[in-house]
Structure formats: C-alpha cells, structure tokens
Design a protein around this motif. Sequence first.
Motif, PDB file in Angstrom:
ATOM      1  N   SER A  11     102.916  93.439 -33.179  1.00 30.80           N
ATOM      2  CA  SER A  11     103.355  93.391 -31.782  1.00 30.80           C
ATOM      3  C   SER A  11     104.018  94.895 -31.469  1.00 30.80           C
ATOM      4  O   SER A  11     104.188  95.712 -32.402  1.00 30.80           O
ATOM      5  CB  SER A  11     104.462  92.596 -31.408  1.00 30.80           C
ATOM      6  OG  SER A  11     105.402  92.468 -32.391  1.00 30.80           O
ATOM      7  N   LYS A  12     104.567  95.172 -30.316  1.00 32.11           N
ATOM      8  CA  LYS A  12     105.064  96.318 -30.038  1.00 32.11           C
ATOM      9  C   LYS A  12     106.341  96.657 -31.094  1.00 32.11           C
ATOM     10  O   LYS A  12     107.145  95.490 -31.385  1.00 32.11           O
ATOM     11  CB  LYS A  12     105.358  96.602 -28.463  1.00 32.11           C
ATOM     12  CG  LYS A  12     106.762  95.662 -28.325  1.00 32.11           C
ATOM     13  CD  LYS A  12     106.865  95.696 -26.748  1.00 32.11           C
ATOM     14  CE  LYS A  12     108.036  94.866 -26.494  1.00 32.11           C
ATOM     15  NZ  LYS A  12     108.742  95.020 -25.285  1.00 32.11           N
ATOM     16  N   PRO A  13     106.886  97.856 -31.405  1.00 37.45           N
ATOM     17  CA  PRO A  13     107.776  98.197 -32.325  1.00 37.45           C
ATOM     18  C   PRO A  13     109.178  97.493 -31.596  1.00 37.45           C
ATOM     19  O   PRO A  13     109.385  97.880 -30.251  1.00 37.45           O
ATOM     20  CB  PRO A  13     107.847  99.524 -32.456  1.00 37.45           C
ATOM     21  CG  PRO A  13     106.661 100.276 -31.456  1.00 37.45           C
ATOM     22  CD  PRO A  13     105.948  99.084 -31.255  1.00 37.45           C
ATOM     23  N   ARG A  14     109.824  97.025 -32.311  1.00 38.46           N
ATOM     24  CA  ARG A  14     111.361  96.562 -31.791  1.00 38.46           C
ATOM     25  C   ARG A  14     112.468  97.656 -32.033  1.00 38.46           C
ATOM     26  O   ARG A  14     112.406  98.421 -32.808  1.00 38.46           O
ATOM     27  CB  ARG A  14     112.029  95.308 -32.795  1.00 38.46           C
ATOM     28  CG  ARG A  14     110.872  94.075 -32.729  1.00 38.46           C
ATOM     29  CD  ARG A  14     111.394  93.263 -33.257  1.00 38.46           C
ATOM     30  NE  ARG A  14     111.602  93.457 -34.755  1.00 38.46           N
ATOM     31  CZ  ARG A  14     112.325  92.752 -35.505  1.00 38.46           C
ATOM     32  NH1 ARG A  14     112.460  91.485 -35.465  1.00 38.46           N
ATOM     33  NH2 ARG A  14     112.692  93.017 -36.816  1.00 38.46           N
ATOM     34  N   LYS A  17     118.620  97.142 -32.011  1.00 39.19           N
ATOM     35  CA  LYS A  17     119.312  96.366 -30.935  1.00 39.19           C
ATOM     36  C   LYS A  17     118.832  94.779 -31.093  1.00 39.19           C
ATOM     37  O   LYS A  17     119.216  93.754 -31.637  1.00 39.19           O
ATOM     38  CB  LYS A  17     119.749  96.631 -29.857  1.00 39.19           C
ATOM     39  CG  LYS A  17     120.722  95.867 -29.036  1.00 39.19           C
ATOM     40  CD  LYS A  17     121.333  96.436 -27.687  1.00 39.19           C
ATOM     41  CE  LYS A  17     122.371  95.792 -26.997  1.00 39.19           C
ATOM     42  NZ  LYS A  17     122.680  96.358 -25.801  1.00 39.19           N
ATOM     43  N   GLU A  18     117.385  94.708 -30.940  1.00 32.88           N
ATOM     44  CA  GLU A  18     116.589  93.471 -30.595  1.00 32.88           C
ATOM     45  C   GLU A  18     116.606  93.018 -32.278  1.00 32.88           C
ATOM     46  O   GLU A  18     116.773  91.780 -32.404  1.00 32.88           O
ATOM     47  CB  GLU A  18     115.150  93.867 -30.237  1.00 32.88           C
ATOM     48  CG  GLU A  18     114.988  94.139 -28.749  1.00 32.88           C
ATOM     49  CD  GLU A  18     113.796  94.467 -28.384  1.00 32.88           C
ATOM     50  OE1 GLU A  18     112.980  94.661 -29.341  1.00 32.88           O
ATOM     51  OE2 GLU A  18     113.581  94.481 -27.244  1.00 32.88           O
ATOM     52  N   VAL A  25     120.588  85.605 -34.883  1.00 32.10           N
ATOM     53  CA  VAL A  25     120.107  84.094 -34.295  1.00 32.10           C
ATOM     54  C   VAL A  25     120.011  83.564 -35.616  1.00 32.10           C
ATOM     55  O   VAL A  25     120.037  82.347 -35.754  1.00 32.10           O
ATOM     56  CB  VAL A  25     119.136  84.342 -33.318  1.00 32.10           C
ATOM     57  CG1 VAL A  25     118.530  83.223 -33.023  1.00 32.10           C
ATOM     58  CG2 VAL A  25     119.704  85.008 -32.081  1.00 32.10           C
ATOM     59  N   ARG A  26     118.995  84.043 -36.476  1.00 33.14           N
ATOM     60  CA  ARG A  26     118.276  83.341 -37.552  1.00 33.14           C
ATOM     61  C   ARG A  26     119.872  83.170 -38.574  1.00 33.14           C
ATOM     62  O   ARG A  26     119.721  81.910 -39.187  1.00 33.14           O
ATOM     63  CB  ARG A  26     117.584  84.385 -38.439  1.00 33.14           C
ATOM     64  CG  ARG A  26     115.976  84.218 -37.889  1.00 33.14           C
ATOM     65  CD  ARG A  26     115.212  85.074 -38.949  1.00 33.14           C
ATOM     66  NE  ARG A  26     115.303  86.286 -38.493  1.00 33.14           N
ATOM     67  CZ  ARG A  26     115.243  87.468 -39.302  1.00 33.14           C
ATOM     68  NH1 ARG A  26     115.279  87.410 -40.516  1.00 33.14           N
ATOM     69  NH2 ARG A  26     115.146  88.671 -38.741  1.00 33.14           N
ATOM     70  N   GLU A  27     120.881  83.764 -38.589  1.00 31.85           N
ATOM     71  CA  GLU A  27     121.862  83.577 -39.428  1.00 31.85           C
ATOM     72  C   GLU A  27     122.569  82.425 -38.621  1.00 31.85           C
ATOM     73  O   GLU A  27     123.282  81.563 -39.626  1.00 31.85           O
ATOM     74  CB  GLU A  27     122.914  84.893 -39.621  1.00 31.85           C
ATOM     75  CG  GLU A  27     122.354  85.782 -40.578  1.00 31.85           C
ATOM     76  CD  GLU A  27     123.251  87.232 -40.566  1.00 31.85           C
ATOM     77  OE1 GLU A  27     123.861  87.250 -39.814  1.00 31.85           O
ATOM     78  OE2 GLU A  27     122.579  88.237 -41.368  1.00 31.85           O
TER      79      GLU A  27
END
Length: 95
Positions: A11-14, A17-18, A25-27
């Motif tokens: 996918s497009k590079p993040r 910040k993203e 969110v995962r933590e």
Amino acid sequence: MKDNTTQRRTSKPRTRKEAKIEREVREEVSMRWWSKLRLFPMGIRILVVLILIVIAAVSGAMIGYSVMGEGDAIDVLKISTWRHIFDIMNGVVDK
C-alpha cells in the motif's frame, strides 16, 4: 491470499504520525487484554494480604516473646499475658 503484512507493504507509504497512531492502538489493545485477565479478584487479594499481616504479627509476637522474653511462645495467645502487658504499659502496679 495475502496476509496483512504484505498488504501493508504494497500500500501507499505511511507517515510517521500514522505509524505512531497504529502502534499506540496496537499497544492499547494488547494492554486491554492483559488488564482483563485477573487470576484473583480484588476482594480476594485484599483478604489474602490481611490474613498474611495477621499471621506475620502473631508469629512475630510469638518469636519475640519466646526469644527476648524467655517465655513459652504459646503464652502469647493467652489473654492474661496481654492484660499483664497492657497493665505494665499503663503503669498499673501489681499487688
């Protein structure tokens, strides 16, 4: 079928910040799972701590009375012993 890791790579590079938001969110999700897993409820924990405090106080009094006071350790559990100790503390003279 592609798994999520390969899908993310293509996918497009993040932005940083993203990536940071996704990591947070995962933590948070993993911390929620851990906090819900309680082996002992809070009430049982408090009860166990109180019982351990009582056991430590009684065993400490028995050891102190038998070693320092040169008496029988089981005498600590008698009411007459505690009356005598409190009489000494309050300044009551034995007749």
